[in-house]
Write a protein that holds these residues in place. Sequence first.
Motif, PDB file in Angstrom:
ATOM      1  N   ASP A  95       0.789  -0.885  -0.165  1.00 15.55           N
ATOM      2  CA  ASP A  95      -0.218  -0.002  -0.296  1.00 15.55           C
ATOM      3  C   ASP A  95       1.061   1.267   0.288  1.00 15.55           C
ATOM      4  N   LYS A  96       2.206   0.828   0.579  1.00 14.93           N
ATOM      5  CA  LYS A  96       2.936   2.366   0.649  1.00 14.93           C
ATOM      6  C   LYS A  96       4.355   1.778   0.924  1.00 14.93           C
ATOM      7  N   VAL A  97       5.240   2.702   0.626  1.00 16.83           N
ATOM      8  CA  VAL A  97       6.794   2.782   0.779  1.00 16.83           C
ATOM      9  C   VAL A  97       7.334   3.935   0.330  1.00 16.83           C
ATOM     10  N   ARG A  98       8.066   3.856   1.584  1.00 14.20           N
ATOM     11  CA  ARG A  98       8.492   4.960   1.091  1.00 14.20           C
ATOM     12  C   ARG A  98      10.411   5.134   1.960  1.00 14.20           C
ATOM     13  N   PHE A  99      11.677   5.281   0.885  1.00 13.13           N
ATOM     14  CA  PHE A  99      12.595   4.571   1.405  1.00 13.13           C
ATOM     15  C   PHE A  99      13.475   6.242   2.112  1.00 13.13           C
ATOM     16  N   MET A 100      13.902   5.498   2.916  1.00 17.34           N
ATOM     17  CA  MET A 100      14.345   6.752   4.003  1.00 17.34           C
ATOM     18  C   MET A 100      15.386   6.738   4.354  1.00 17.34           C
ATOM     19  N   THR A 101      16.190   5.847   4.232  1.00 13.21           N
ATOM     20  CA  THR A 101      17.651   6.397   5.315  1.00 13.21           C
ATOM     21  C   THR A 101      18.771   5.235   3.972  1.00 13.21           C
ATOM     22  N   LYS A 129      -2.561  -6.754   7.122  1.00  6.64           N
ATOM     23  CA  LYS A 129      -2.124  -5.022   6.210  1.00  6.64           C
ATOM     24  C   LYS A 129      -0.999  -5.436   7.068  1.00  6.64           C
ATOM     25  N   THR A 130       0.579  -5.484   7.413  1.00  6.64           N
ATOM     26  CA  THR A 130       1.710  -4.661   8.541  1.00  6.64           C
ATOM     27  C   THR A 130       2.297  -4.053   8.061  1.00  6.64           C
ATOM     28  N   MET A 131       2.812  -3.413   8.713  1.00  6.12           N
ATOM     29  CA  MET A 131       3.615  -1.571   9.138  1.00  6.12           C
ATOM     30  C   MET A 131       5.386  -2.883   9.607  1.00  6.12           C
ATOM     31  N   ASN A 132       6.014  -2.420   8.135  1.00  2.00           N
ATOM     32  CA  ASN A 132       7.281  -3.198   8.139  1.00  2.00           C
ATOM     33  C   ASN A 132       7.977  -1.585   8.122  1.00  2.00           C
ATOM     34  N   GLU A 133       8.767  -1.596   9.466  1.00  2.00           N
ATOM     35  CA  GLU A 133       9.980  -0.916   9.164  1.00  2.00           C
ATOM     36  C   GLU A 133      11.545  -1.902  10.024  1.00  2.00           C
ATOM     37  N   LEU A 134      12.339  -1.253   8.222  1.00  2.00           N
ATOM     38  CA  LEU A 134      13.567  -1.990   8.143  1.00  2.00           C
ATOM     39  C   LEU A 134      14.547  -0.820   8.324  1.00  2.00           C
ATOM     40  N   GLN A 135      15.157  -1.177  10.406  1.00  2.00           N
ATOM     41  CA  GLN A 135      15.973  -0.602  10.601  1.00  2.00           C
ATOM     42  C   GLN A 135      17.542  -0.753  10.791  1.00  2.00           C
ATOM     43  N   ILE A 136      18.221   0.292  10.517  1.00  2.00           N
ATOM     44  CA  ILE A 136      19.721   0.085  10.242  1.00  2.00           C
ATOM     45  C   ILE A 136      20.218   0.075  11.739  1.00  2.00           C
ATOM     46  N   ASP A 137      21.567  -1.070  11.719  1.00  2.00           N
ATOM     47  CA  ASP A 137      21.811  -0.419  13.319  1.00  2.00           C
ATOM     48  C   ASP A 137      23.309   0.613  13.481  1.00  2.00           C
ATOM     49  N   GLY A 138      22.559   1.104  14.509  1.00  2.00           N
ATOM     50  CA  GLY A 138      23.759   2.259  14.751  1.00  2.00           C
ATOM     51  C   GLY A 138      22.490   3.877  13.850  1.00  2.00           C
ATOM     52  N   GLU A 139      21.375   3.653  13.163  1.00  2.00           N
ATOM     53  CA  GLU A 139      21.291   4.622  12.788  1.00  2.00           C
ATOM     54  C   GLU A 139      19.700   5.057  13.658  1.00  2.00           C
ATOM     55  N   ASP A 140      19.176   6.549  13.103  1.00  2.00           N
ATOM     56  CA  ASP A 140      17.723   6.615  14.244  1.00  2.00           C
ATOM     57  C   ASP A 140      16.730   6.387  13.397  1.00  2.00           C
ATOM     58  N   LYS A 141      17.403   7.183  11.650  1.00  2.00           N
ATOM     59  CA  LYS A 141      15.630   6.014  10.854  1.00  2.00           C
ATOM     60  C   LYS A 141      15.963   4.880  10.307  1.00  2.00           C
ATOM     61  N   PRO A 142      14.985   4.534  10.089  1.00  2.00           N
ATOM     62  CA  PRO A 142      15.327   3.868   9.216  1.00  2.00           C
ATOM     63  C   PRO A 142      14.855   3.834   7.758  1.00  2.00           C
ATOM     64  N   ALA A 143      15.802   3.137   7.126  1.00  2.00           N
ATOM     65  CA  ALA A 143      15.942   2.107   5.818  1.00  2.00           C
ATOM     66  C   ALA A 143      14.654   2.601   4.623  1.00  2.00           C
ATOM     67  N   LEU A 144      13.656   2.128   5.369  1.00  2.00           N
ATOM     68  CA  LEU A 144      12.049   2.243   4.456  1.00  2.00           C
ATOM     69  C   LEU A 144      11.226   1.751   5.634  1.00  2.00           C
ATOM     70  N   VAL A 145       9.743   2.241   5.783  1.00  2.00           N
ATOM     71  CA  VAL A 145       8.990   2.119   6.169  1.00  2.00           C
ATOM     72  C   VAL A 145       8.079   1.410   4.706  1.00  2.00           C
ATOM     73  N   ALA A 146       7.274   0.268   5.269  1.00  2.00           N
ATOM     74  CA  ALA A 146       6.207   0.467   4.205  1.00  2.00           C
ATOM     75  C   ALA A 146       5.003  -0.681   4.681  1.00  2.00           C
ATOM     76  N   GLU A 147       3.923  -0.562   3.666  1.00  2.00           N
ATOM     77  CA  GLU A 147       2.659  -1.338   4.153  1.00  2.00           C
ATOM     78  C   GLU A 147       2.260  -2.343   3.215  1.00  2.00           C
ATOM     79  N   THR A 148       2.674  -4.162   3.821  1.00  2.00           N
ATOM     80  CA  THR A 148       2.834  -4.760   2.664  1.00  2.00           C
ATOM     81  C   THR A 148       1.348  -5.981   3.325  1.00  2.00           C
ATOM     82  N   LEU A 149       1.225  -6.188   1.905  1.00  2.00           N
ATOM     83  CA  LEU A 149      -0.576  -6.764   2.324  1.00  2.00           C
ATOM     84  C   LEU A 149      -0.416  -8.410   2.053  1.00  2.00           C
ATOM     85  N   ALA A 150      -0.593  -9.450   2.488  1.00  2.00           N
ATOM     86  CA  ALA A 150      -0.718 -10.777   2.534  1.00  2.00           C
ATOM     87  C   ALA A 150      -1.946 -11.592   2.292  1.00  2.00           C
ATOM     88  N   MET A 151      -2.529 -12.135   1.814  1.00  2.00           N
ATOM     89  CA  MET A 151      -4.069 -13.028   1.560  1.00  2.00           C
ATOM     90  C   MET A 151      -3.490 -14.391   2.422  1.00  2.00           C
TER      91      MET A 151
END
Length: 154
Positions: A95-101, A129-151
Amino acid sequence: MSIENYSVATIGDFVGRELGVSNWVVVDQARINAFAECTGDSQWIHVDEERAKRESPFGGTIAHGYLTLSLLGGFAIEIGIVPKDASAGLNYGLDKVRFMTPVKAGARVRSRVTLVSAENKGGGRILIKTMNELQIDGEDKPALVAETLAMLVA
């Protein structure tokens, strides 16, 4: 990983709750190069280490955004977003993806997953629907946030 009391019958009780956090994974240059080879995306900022050291604002190569996004599937399986009593869990989209870092070559990443919704579609199917935050070790901001869908199929 197994989420305690998480099943097809109880999934609604988990809406709004964190389902889990994956283990850390290293995104090394070999993985970046393999992704470039597989997809044909060989932009220098990903694969030319010498040029990236000289010209990149990041001081070296970085992972493809779509490489980092593609890691979410394996992390979801590791966390256990498909209940053990479901017969299948199928990727249904985003549904939504943002590449942040940017993820620099050699960085460690992990995913933090929260269940946003679980909608009964009838016939033993549940759209989650899940909200996924891809965290980077040692960084304050995530690499990305994404709403994913699974049936899910019960």
